[in-house]
Design an enzyme around this catalytic site. Structure first.
Site, PDB file in Angstrom:
ATOM      1  N   ILE A 147       0.838  -1.206   0.000  1.00 26.17           N
ATOM      2  CA  ILE A 147       0.000   0.000   0.000  1.00 26.17           C
ATOM      3  C   ILE A 147       0.873   1.257   0.000  1.00 26.17           C
ATOM      4  N   ASP A 199      12.251   2.145   5.095  1.00 28.08           N
ATOM      5  CA  ASP A 199      11.742   0.768   5.120  1.00 28.08           C
ATOM      6  C   ASP A 199      12.915  -0.151   5.444  1.00 28.08           C
ATOM      7  N   ASN A 200      12.653  -1.193   6.231  1.00 23.80           N
ATOM      8  CA  ASN A 200      13.741  -2.132   6.537  1.00 23.80           C
ATOM      9  C   ASN A 200      13.740  -3.327   5.586  1.00 23.80           C
ATOM     10  N   LEU A 201      12.877  -3.290   4.583  1.00 21.53           N
ATOM     11  CA  LEU A 201      12.763  -4.325   3.549  1.00 21.53           C
ATOM     12  C   LEU A 201      12.428  -5.697   4.136  1.00 21.53           C
ATOM     13  N   ASN A 235       9.566  -6.929   4.289  1.00 15.12           N
ATOM     14  CA  ASN A 235       8.547  -7.562   3.436  1.00 15.12           C
ATOM     15  C   ASN A 235       8.435  -6.836   2.101  1.00 15.12           C
ATOM     16  N   SER A 291      -6.900  -0.659  10.518  1.00 13.53           N
ATOM     17  CA  SER A 291      -7.498  -1.776   9.780  1.00 13.53           C
ATOM     18  C   SER A 291      -8.921  -2.041  10.276  1.00 13.53           C
ATOM     19  N   TYR A 306      -2.425  -9.215  16.206  1.00 10.71           N
ATOM     20  CA  TYR A 306      -2.265  -8.175  15.187  1.00 10.71           C
ATOM     21  C   TYR A 306      -3.305  -7.074  15.382  1.00 10.71           C
ATOM     22  N   LYS A 313      -3.076  -2.788  16.413  1.00 10.13           N
ATOM     23  CA  LYS A 313      -3.717  -1.641  15.745  1.00 10.13           C
ATOM     24  C   LYS A 313      -4.578  -0.869  16.746  1.00 10.13           C
ATOM     25  N   ASN A 331     -10.460  -4.458   2.808  1.00  7.63           N
ATOM     26  CA  ASN A 331      -9.553  -5.464   2.212  1.00  7.63           C
ATOM     27  C   ASN A 331      -8.857  -4.925   0.965  1.00  7.63           C
ATOM     28  N   ARG A 355     -11.638 -21.157   8.220  1.00 10.21           N
ATOM     29  CA  ARG A 355     -10.334 -20.803   8.805  1.00 10.21           C
ATOM     30  C   ARG A 355     -10.614 -20.185  10.172  1.00 10.21           C
ATOM     31  N   ASP A 359     -11.877 -16.350  11.340  1.00 11.15           N
ATOM     32  CA  ASP A 359     -12.541 -15.581  10.282  1.00 11.15           C
ATOM     33  C   ASP A 359     -13.961 -15.203  10.680  1.00 11.15           C
TER      34      ASP A 359
HETATM   35  P1  NAD Z   1       3.486  -4.651   3.407  1.00  6.47           P
HETATM   36  O1  NAD Z   1       4.069  -5.728   4.235  1.00  6.47           O
HETATM   37  O2  NAD Z   1       3.463  -4.826   1.933  1.00  6.47           O
HETATM   38  O3  NAD Z   1       4.194  -3.264   3.721  1.00  6.47           O
HETATM   39  C1  NAD Z   1       4.710  -2.949   4.998  1.00  6.47           C
HETATM   40  C2  NAD Z   1       6.120  -2.419   4.790  1.00  6.47           C
HETATM   41  O4  NAD Z   1       6.671  -2.063   6.066  1.00  6.47           O
HETATM   42  C3  NAD Z   1       7.060  -3.445   4.182  1.00  6.47           C
HETATM   43  O5  NAD Z   1       7.751  -2.861   3.079  1.00  6.47           O
HETATM   44  C4  NAD Z   1       8.034  -3.807   5.318  1.00  6.47           C
HETATM   45  O6  NAD Z   1       9.315  -4.123   4.836  1.00  6.47           O
HETATM   46  C5  NAD Z   1       8.003  -2.526   6.132  1.00  6.47           C
HETATM   47  N1  NAD Z   1       8.315  -2.685   7.555  1.00  6.47           N
HETATM   48  C6  NAD Z   1       7.782  -3.576   8.440  1.00  6.47           C
HETATM   49  N2  NAD Z   1       8.297  -3.391   9.666  1.00  6.47           N
HETATM   50  C7  NAD Z   1       9.166  -2.346   9.564  1.00  6.47           C
HETATM   51  C8  NAD Z   1      10.005  -1.665  10.478  1.00  6.47           C
HETATM   52  N3  NAD Z   1      10.066  -2.038  11.769  1.00  6.47           N
HETATM   53  N4  NAD Z   1      10.745  -0.637  10.046  1.00  6.47           N
HETATM   54  C9  NAD Z   1      10.710  -0.250   8.740  1.00  6.47           C
HETATM   55  N5  NAD Z   1       9.939  -0.866   7.815  1.00  6.47           N
HETATM   56  C10 NAD Z   1       9.169  -1.898   8.231  1.00  6.47           C
HETATM   57  O7  NAD Z   1       2.000  -4.387   3.967  1.00  6.47           O
HETATM   58  P2  NAD Z   1       0.828  -3.509   3.377  1.00  6.47           P
HETATM   59  O8  NAD Z   1      -0.240  -4.423   2.915  1.00  6.47           O
HETATM   60  O9  NAD Z   1       1.373  -2.491   2.434  1.00  6.47           O
HETATM   61  O10 NAD Z   1       0.315  -2.832   4.712  1.00  6.47           O
HETATM   62  C11 NAD Z   1       0.651  -1.498   5.046  1.00  6.47           C
HETATM   63  C12 NAD Z   1      -0.057  -1.117   6.326  1.00  6.47           C
HETATM   64  O11 NAD Z   1      -1.461  -1.274   6.167  1.00  6.47           O
HETATM   65  C13 NAD Z   1       0.311  -1.967   7.533  1.00  6.47           C
HETATM   66  O12 NAD Z   1       0.362  -1.125   8.672  1.00  6.47           O
HETATM   67  C14 NAD Z   1      -0.840  -2.939   7.652  1.00  6.47           C
HETATM   68  O13 NAD Z   1      -1.003  -3.399   8.971  1.00  6.47           O
HETATM   69  C15 NAD Z   1      -2.003  -2.077   7.197  1.00  6.47           C
HETATM   70  N6  NAD Z   1      -3.133  -2.842   6.678  1.00  6.47           N
HETATM   71  C16 NAD Z   1      -2.945  -3.732   5.662  1.00  6.47           C
HETATM   72  C17 NAD Z   1      -4.023  -4.480   5.176  1.00  6.47           C
HETATM   73  C18 NAD Z   1      -3.838  -5.493   4.077  1.00  6.47           C
HETATM   74  O14 NAD Z   1      -4.649  -6.415   3.965  1.00  6.47           O
HETATM   75  N7  NAD Z   1      -2.814  -5.370   3.219  1.00  6.47           N
HETATM   76  C19 NAD Z   1      -5.312  -4.309   5.739  1.00  6.47           C
HETATM   77  C20 NAD Z   1      -5.470  -3.376   6.755  1.00  6.47           C
HETATM   78  C21 NAD Z   1      -4.368  -2.646   7.220  1.00  6.47           C
HETATM   79  N1  UFG Z   2     -10.183 -16.918   1.975  1.00  6.44           N
HETATM   80  C1  UFG Z   2     -10.343 -18.156   1.391  1.00  6.44           C
HETATM   81  N2  UFG Z   2      -9.226 -18.793   0.918  1.00  6.44           N
HETATM   82  C2  UFG Z   2      -7.984 -18.251   1.005  1.00  6.44           C
HETATM   83  C3  UFG Z   2      -7.833 -16.977   1.627  1.00  6.44           C
HETATM   84  C4  UFG Z   2      -8.959 -16.342   2.108  1.00  6.44           C
HETATM   85  O1  UFG Z   2     -11.453 -18.670   1.281  1.00  6.44           O
HETATM   86  O2  UFG Z   2      -7.004 -18.875   0.585  1.00  6.44           O
HETATM   87  C5  UFG Z   2     -11.391 -16.195   2.437  1.00  6.44           C
HETATM   88  C6  UFG Z   2     -11.408 -15.865   3.917  1.00  6.44           C
HETATM   89  O3  UFG Z   2     -11.965 -16.930   4.645  1.00  6.44           O
HETATM   90  C7  UFG Z   2     -12.266 -14.589   3.934  1.00  6.44           C
HETATM   91  C8  UFG Z   2     -11.931 -13.921   2.598  1.00  6.44           C
HETATM   92  O4  UFG Z   2     -11.411 -14.951   1.767  1.00  6.44           O
HETATM   93  O5  UFG Z   2     -13.627 -14.934   3.927  1.00  6.44           O
HETATM   94  C9  UFG Z   2     -10.899 -12.813   2.727  1.00  6.44           C
HETATM   95  O6  UFG Z   2      -9.758 -13.319   3.404  1.00  6.44           O
HETATM   96  P1  UFG Z   2      -8.381 -12.513   3.457  1.00  6.44           P
HETATM   97  O7  UFG Z   2      -7.402 -13.376   4.176  1.00  6.44           O
HETATM   98  O8  UFG Z   2      -8.021 -12.032   2.105  1.00  6.44           O
HETATM   99  O9  UFG Z   2      -8.763 -11.216   4.303  1.00  6.44           O
HETATM  100  P2  UFG Z   2      -9.333 -11.077   5.784  1.00  6.44           P
HETATM  101  O10 UFG Z   2     -10.641 -10.367   5.692  1.00  6.44           O
HETATM  102  O11 UFG Z   2      -9.303 -12.361   6.499  1.00  6.44           O
HETATM  103  O12 UFG Z   2      -8.228 -10.142   6.448  1.00  6.44           O
HETATM  104  C10 UFG Z   2      -7.746  -8.960   5.816  1.00  6.44           C
HETATM  105  C11 UFG Z   2      -6.294  -8.723   6.233  1.00  6.44           C
HETATM  106  C12 UFG Z   2      -6.218  -8.426   7.692  1.00  6.44           C
HETATM  107  C13 UFG Z   2      -7.126  -7.285   8.002  1.00  6.44           C
HETATM  108  C14 UFG Z   2      -8.537  -7.578   7.546  1.00  6.44           C
HETATM  109  C15 UFG Z   2      -9.426  -6.394   7.751  1.00  6.44           C
HETATM  110  O13 UFG Z   2      -5.510  -9.860   5.946  1.00  6.44           O
HETATM  111  O14 UFG Z   2      -4.916  -8.042   8.024  1.00  6.44           O
HETATM  112  O15 UFG Z   2      -8.533  -7.876   6.162  1.00  6.44           O
HETATM  113  O16 UFG Z   2      -8.894  -5.278   7.171  1.00  6.44           O
HETATM  114  F1  UFG Z   2      -7.128  -7.099   9.351  1.00  6.44           F
END
Ligand code: NAD
Ligand code: UFG
Length: 335
Positions: free
Chosen positions: A12, A31-33, A35, A124, A148, A152, A178, A291, A294
């Site tokens: 994101i 970023d610490n890379l 992920n 989130s 997790y 938040k 999502n 799962r 969920d």
């Molecule tokens: P991502 O893992 O792709 O990006 C997170 C980045 O932060 C990565 O590049 C990682 O290397 C870096 N990072 C982690 N810990 C660090 C640290 N201590 N110092 C410096 N860099 C660090 O994840 P994303 O999907 O882009 O998520 C971004 C934010 O959005 C996160 O805070 C996540 O919790 C939140 N969020 C994500 C989702 C989702 O489903 N992707 C949903 C809700 C909220």
């Molecule tokens: N699902 C499957 N098969 C898979 C993966 C997911 O059926 O292989 C289903 C799950 O059961 C759920 C839906 O697809 O019904 C979405 O699942 P995701 O894992 O994609 O997303 P979640 O809603 O479980 O969680 C995501 C992020 C969390 C965040 C949450 C709310 O992973 O970090 O949305 O923002 F907290």
């Protein structure tokens, strides 16, 4: 503005950097890379037409963060850096509290010391746990149902406490539903390491033949087709909301907590069908038990974001699948 983006090479954050740069802001990524990959910086530059500055660093390193804030003359921070896998947070709770809460604390300390008062924080929909009703609005009770989610919740509370103590501090807490899709250029997207936890990247890998079938987690939920319902939001729409939240903080001088979703729920089977249309292939799937952890359904009441920011999602599930498929295909060719 001169902005610091923590986690800016992630999924994101990289899209947000592209949006911020395109609007003329100066962007420094830390970023610490853990992920993500360093070459994302070049791809952000290619998309935005301007380069962000990249500093390899950890948000938990308070002195390093202070040096960045002062050294770059930072005026505002967008804080994405975090660990984000729910299942992993049960296995490694300390790592999650350390990285997500400890990282936020170190950053907030450094911001206070450097007198940087603008923050956009990635929260989130997970803070709503299993919502009593959908669509869920920002006044719904918050429940941390896994480590997790609790990181938040805690960070939201820390930010609120700072805002009530420091008159000049302004924060936007953005609760993403999502995130899905990828940049339409095919240059930015999600790079899950190992087996994807989330539905859309998993479906994309099955469509590409990298995995054999999608496991549909549960067919007995109280939803129209029995599978889980979520509010998928295009990452490009999400990125735009960050720039608009930042502008709100500057313009209104008030804090903000908003949901970022489309307001529409799609089931697991809806997503698979939409992806099949986008890629023109049949996606094998198998129904397996639920799962653990969920919820049946979670989708947003996103009206506050429209009222306060004028923001609403423009891109639907079809575009999310098309863009995720383009990203998946280019990524497979690149790697
Ligand atoms: P991502 O893992 O792709 O990006 C997170 C980045 O932060 C990565 O590049 C990682 O290397 C870096 N990072 C982690 N810990 C660090 C640290 N201590 N110092 C410096 N860099 C660090 O994840 P994303 O999907 O882009 O998520 C971004 C934010 O959005 C996160 O805070 C996540 O919790 C939140 N969020 C994500 C989702 C989702 O489903 N992707 C949903 C809700 C909220
Ligand atoms: N699902 C499957 N098969 C898979 C993966 C997911 O059926 O292989 C289903 C799950 O059961 C759920 C839906 O697809 O019904 C979405 O699942 P995701 O894992 O994609 O997303 P979640 O809603 O479980 O969680 C995501 C992020 C969390 C965040 C949450 C709310 O992973 O970090 O949305 O923002 F907290």
């Amino acid at each position: 503005m001169r902005l610091l983006v923590t986690g800016g090479t992630g999924f994101i954050g990289s899209h947000a950097c592209a949006d911020l740069l395109a609007r003329g802001h100066e962007v420094t990524i830390v970023d610490n890379l853990a992920n993500s990959r360093a070459d994302v910086v070049e791809r952000i530059a290619a998309v935005a037409g301007r380069r962000p500055r990249f500093i390899m660093g950890d948000v938990r390193d308070r002195d390093a963060m202070l040096a960045v804030l002062r050294g770059q003359g930072i005026e505002g921070v967008l804080h994405f850096a975090a660990l984000k896998a729910v299942a992993e947070s049960w296995e490694k709770p300390l790592a999650y509290y350390d990285n997500n809460v400890g990282g936020s604390l170190a950053l907030l300390h450094a911001m206070q010391e450097a007198s940087v008062d603008l923050l956009v924080f990635s929260s989130s929909a997970t803070v709503y746990g299993d919502p009593e009703h959908c669509p869920v609005d920002e006044t719904a009770p918050r429940r941390g149902t896994n480590p997790y989610a609790r990181t938040k919740l805690m960070t939201e509370d820390i930010i609120a406490d700072i805002a009530s103590q420091r008159r000049t501090f302004r924060a936007a807490t953005l609760r993403y539903f999502n995130p899905a899709g990828a940049h339409p250029s095919g240059l930015l997207g999600e790079e899950p390491s190992g087996v994807p936890n989330n539905l859309m990247p998993y479906v994309a890998q099955v469509a590409a033949g990298e995995r054999s079938e999608v496991q549909v987690f549960g067919g007995d939920y109280p939803t129209p087709d029995g599978t889980g319902v979520r509010d998928y939001i295009h990452v490009v729409d999400l990125a735009r909301a960050h720039s608009e939240a930042l502008e709100y903080l500057v313009r209104e001088q008030r804090c903000l907590t908003v949901n970022l979703g489309t307001g529409r729920g799609y089931s697991v089977l809806d997503v698979i069908t939409a992806f099949e249309r986008a890629c023109g292939r049949t996606i094998p799937r198998k129904l397996v038990p639920r799962r653990s952890g969920d919820v049946a359904a979670c989708y947003a009441d996103a009206s506050r974001a429209f009222e306060l920011l004028g923001w609403r999602a423009r891109l639907g599930i079809e575009r999310m699948c098309e863009d995720a498929w383009r990203w998946q295909s280019r990524r497979a060719a690149r790697d």
